[in-house]
Design an enzyme around this catalytic site. Structure first.
Site, mmCIF file in Angstrom:
data_model
loop_
_atom_site.group_PDB
_atom_site.id
_atom_site.type_symbol
_atom_site.label_atom_id
_atom_site.label_comp_id
_atom_site.label_asym_id
_atom_site.label_seq_id
_atom_site.Cartn_x
_atom_site.Cartn_y
_atom_site.Cartn_z
ATOM 1 N N HIS A 1 0.845 -1.192 0.000
ATOM 2 C CA HIS A 1 0.000 0.000 0.000
ATOM 3 C C HIS A 1 0.875 1.234 0.000
ATOM 4 C CE1 HIS A 1 0.460 1.807 4.053
ATOM 5 N NE2 HIS A 1 0.724 0.577 4.458
ATOM 6 N N CYS A 2 0.277 2.365 -0.362
ATOM 7 C CA CYS A 2 0.928 3.665 -0.212
ATOM 8 C C CYS A 2 -0.117 4.596 0.404
ATOM 9 C CB CYS A 2 1.476 4.176 -1.544
ATOM 10 S SG CYS A 2 0.292 4.173 -2.901
ATOM 11 N N GLU A 3 -0.106 5.858 0.067
ATOM 12 C CA GLU A 3 -1.074 6.756 0.695
ATOM 13 C C GLU A 3 -2.493 6.468 0.232
ATOM 14 O OE1 GLU A 3 -1.845 11.540 1.540
ATOM 15 O OE2 GLU A 3 -0.119 10.893 0.343
ATOM 16 N N SER B 1 -2.878 3.976 -2.463
ATOM 17 C CA SER B 1 -2.744 2.736 -3.243
ATOM 18 C C SER B 1 -3.154 2.951 -4.693
ATOM 19 C CB SER B 1 -3.559 1.601 -2.613
ATOM 20 O OG SER B 1 -2.974 1.163 -1.409
ATOM 21 N N TYR C 1 -3.206 3.885 3.005
ATOM 22 C CA TYR C 1 -3.149 4.248 4.426
ATOM 23 C C TYR C 1 -4.246 5.237 4.793
ATOM 24 C CZ TYR C 1 -1.330 5.812 8.927
ATOM 25 O OH TYR C 1 -1.206 6.120 10.254
#
Length: 313
Positions: free
Chosen positions: A217-219, A221, A259
């Site tokens: 994941h990232c901020e 996704s 996130y």
């Protein structure tokens, strides 16, 4: 005189700051809330340039009328994109989630909402040997496997301990974002060299039959997480080219909404209990630093890709 008359008009159009221009590369921050980042003139310029890029991308319509003349290069590009979907990163290459047409144009015209729509058909792991142990949902990229924040919560709380032997949460955000708040137990891997190190210590078969899974994941996704996931799968395919479709890491997932969505629902599972966006005003210098490193890395990879001329799916 005013600008409408055309006389003595000295109104200057503000130039886009170099810092904002630097954001237009592979990781453009799709889905971000820019309102909290900078002043309105800068935002309007940023949004207009980003909008123009998207409009240029939309001109390549795969549903072109057969009577409309289309250049040879455009036809070739369209064919290559269709082939890329068929030859996806996942073993079961077809779109399994729905019988509906989820093309960009159809979604625009019919407002098809893909948010948290459960995938009904069997979804196989990357090596085609097992059905994915987690319930997946439709996401931004049809060739990747998405899970909801609720499913991530279940994984963290041991609901799948009878099926999952180990799980790793790879957070692809930049260091200052990760340090500002991350999912409990997550690892910060935003550099693709770290993925290559991960492949040097591949999974071995388990005697208990349980799964070893990775969740990216990232901020949001939408960019960094999916790119890291694809990078891992591509290089895993390369290393196992002689043993296709075997993989060292066959079961990969993307946390839908990233996130931001997880933090909004499960703050108690985040440490520290906070959320620092990529475009935080307090970390402009950090962002410049990581963006410059990212661009250098991508430039090197493009040269390698052009020399090899082959990707493994």
């Amino acid at each position: 005189m005013d600008c409408l008359t055309g006389y003595n008009c000295h109104h200057k159009v503000p130039r886009t700051p170099a810092f904002i221009k630097s954001l237009f590369d592979e990781d453009s921050g799709l889905g971000m809330d820019f309102n909290a980042f900078d002043d309105s003139p800068t935002l309007s310029l940023f949004n207009s340039e980003l909008s123009s890029k998207r409009k240029r991308a939309d001109k390549l319509d795969t549903n072109t009328d057969p009577d409309t003349p289309v250049s040879y290069s455009k036809k070739r590009y369209i064919r290559s994109q269709k082939l890329l979907l068929k030859k996806s990163l996942s073993f079961d290459a077809q779109i399994l989630s729905t019988s509906k047409d989820l093309s960009t144009d159809t979604s625009k015209h019919h407002d098809i909402k893909t948010e948290d729509v459960l995938v009904q058909a069997a979804v196989l792991t990357g090596d085609g040997k097992e059905v994915c142990c987690l319930q997946t949902v439709q996401g931004h990229c049809h060739d990747l496997r998405y899970i909801t924040p609720a499913t991530m919560n279940d994984v963290l709380n041991g609901k799948y301990e009878h099926t999952i032997g180990s799980f790793r949460i790879l957070d692809s955000r930049y260091s200052y974002e990760f340090e500002g708040g991350h999912i409990r137990g997550a690892e910060n891997i935003h550099n693709k060299d770290d993925i290559l190190e991960l492949l040097k210590n591949p999974n071995t078969s388990r005697s208990d039959g349980k799964r070893d899974i990775i969740i990216f994941h990232c901020e949001f996704s939408s960019e960094r997480g999916p790119k890291m996931c694809r990078f891992l799968r591509n290089h895993d395919r390369e290393l196992n080219a002689e043993n296709y479709p075997s993989l060292y890491f066959p079961e990969l997932y993307i946390l839908k909404g990233g996130y931001k969505d997880f933090y909004g629902s499960y703050k108690t599972l985040c440490t520290p209990v906070d959320y620092v966006p990529m475009l935080s005003k307090d970390h402009k210098d950090d962002l410049r630093h990581f963006r410059s490193k990212s661009k250098s890395w991508y430039a090197g990879q493009k040269r390698l890709k052009s020399s090899s001329g082959r990707l493994f799916y």
